[in-house]
Design an enzyme around this catalytic site. Sequence first.
Site, PDB file in Angstrom:
ATOM      1  N   ASP A  92       0.840  -0.997   0.209  1.00  0.00           N
ATOM      2  CA  ASP A  92       0.278   0.013   0.021  1.00  0.00           C
ATOM      3  C   ASP A  92       0.543   1.339  -0.106  1.00  0.00           C
ATOM      4  O   ASP A  92       1.755   1.338   1.132  1.00  0.00           O
ATOM      5  CB  ASP A  92      -0.767   0.211   1.171  1.00  0.00           C
ATOM      6  N   ILE A  93       0.905   2.192  -0.635  1.00  0.00           N
ATOM      7  CA  ILE A  93       1.679   3.642  -0.941  1.00  0.00           C
ATOM      8  C   ILE A  93       1.488   3.970   0.234  1.00  0.00           C
ATOM      9  O   ILE A  93       2.327   5.240   0.248  1.00  0.00           O
ATOM     10  CB  ILE A  93       1.435   3.421  -2.334  1.00  0.00           C
ATOM     11  N   ASN A 133      -6.870  13.217  -9.508  1.00  0.00           N
ATOM     12  CA  ASN A 133      -7.678  13.874 -10.841  1.00  0.00           C
ATOM     13  C   ASN A 133      -7.945  14.983 -10.496  1.00  0.00           C
ATOM     14  O   ASN A 133      -6.850  15.564 -10.067  1.00  0.00           O
ATOM     15  CB  ASN A 133      -8.907  13.543 -11.050  1.00  0.00           C
ATOM     16  N   VAL A 149      -6.013   4.542  -5.225  1.00  0.00           N
ATOM     17  CA  VAL A 149      -4.819   5.255  -4.747  1.00  0.00           C
ATOM     18  C   VAL A 149      -5.373   6.426  -3.428  1.00  0.00           C
ATOM     19  O   VAL A 149      -4.655   7.298  -2.708  1.00  0.00           O
ATOM     20  CB  VAL A 149      -3.537   5.826  -5.228  1.00  0.00           C
ATOM     21  N   ASP A 150      -5.561   7.959  -4.454  1.00  0.00           N
ATOM     22  CA  ASP A 150      -6.523   9.130  -3.998  1.00  0.00           C
ATOM     23  C   ASP A 150      -6.814   9.591  -3.040  1.00  0.00           C
ATOM     24  O   ASP A 150      -7.273   9.863  -1.591  1.00  0.00           O
ATOM     25  CB  ASP A 150      -7.199   9.598  -5.480  1.00  0.00           C
ATOM     26  N   SER A 175      -2.550   5.307 -13.942  1.00  0.00           N
ATOM     27  CA  SER A 175      -3.880   4.603 -14.168  1.00  0.00           C
ATOM     28  C   SER A 175      -3.923   3.878 -15.029  1.00  0.00           C
ATOM     29  O   SER A 175      -4.651   3.911 -15.667  1.00  0.00           O
ATOM     30  CB  SER A 175      -3.225   5.594 -16.024  1.00  0.00           C
TER      31      SER A 175
END
Length: 168
Positions: free
Chosen positions: A10-11, A24, A33-34, A122
């Site tokens: 997990d980033i 976005n 992720v965002d 993406s």
Amino acid sequence: MTDITLVHGDITEQEVDAIVNAANSSLMGGGGVDGAVHRRGGPAILDECRRLRASRFGGGLPTGYAVATTAGELPADWVIHTVGPVYSESEDRSALLASCYRESLRVADELGARTVAFPAVSAGIYGWPIRDAARIAVGTVLNTPSQVVEARFVLFNEDAYAAFEQAL
Ligand code: AR6
């Protein structure tokens, strides 16, 4: 010379100088992720995104650009938000995807970040086929000179990890 490393995970949990967010153009958050970045990083990130919208990016952050904010409560020091292109079968948008990585590294250099974690920009909600996304990601980071010593690709699932391994 940037070293590329691959990890499962997990980033938002990465202990690096900066993590890259697959944002976005509104910079107001979303899923994937965002969503995780804003949920775990807390409101300080969105506050700074709002200020960026009110100052430099009234029309939103364009696709292929990158901009940094605080990382709030995340272990990293900064979040570099970049906007990947939505995948299209009829139009080749790979230059825009490459630009996300190049611009993120440029912003990392401006910050003095030496370790940077990237997601597969993406390749989730924006629909990019993972093998192609991995090829562009790895190729661009390898070909972009920067002061970053480690570019860590943080892959969420088996398929993504395998695609990056192959691209590397
Ligand atoms: N850590 C690492 N990788 C992850 C995580 C995580 N926590 N969560 C998802 N992935 P996506 P995009 C993987 O959809 O395609 C948002 O709504 C995921 O499996 O996060 O660029 C934004 O606001 C995939 O491989 O980003 C935009 O509207 C990769 O990260 C839109 O989604 C990217 O998936 C951006 O879509």
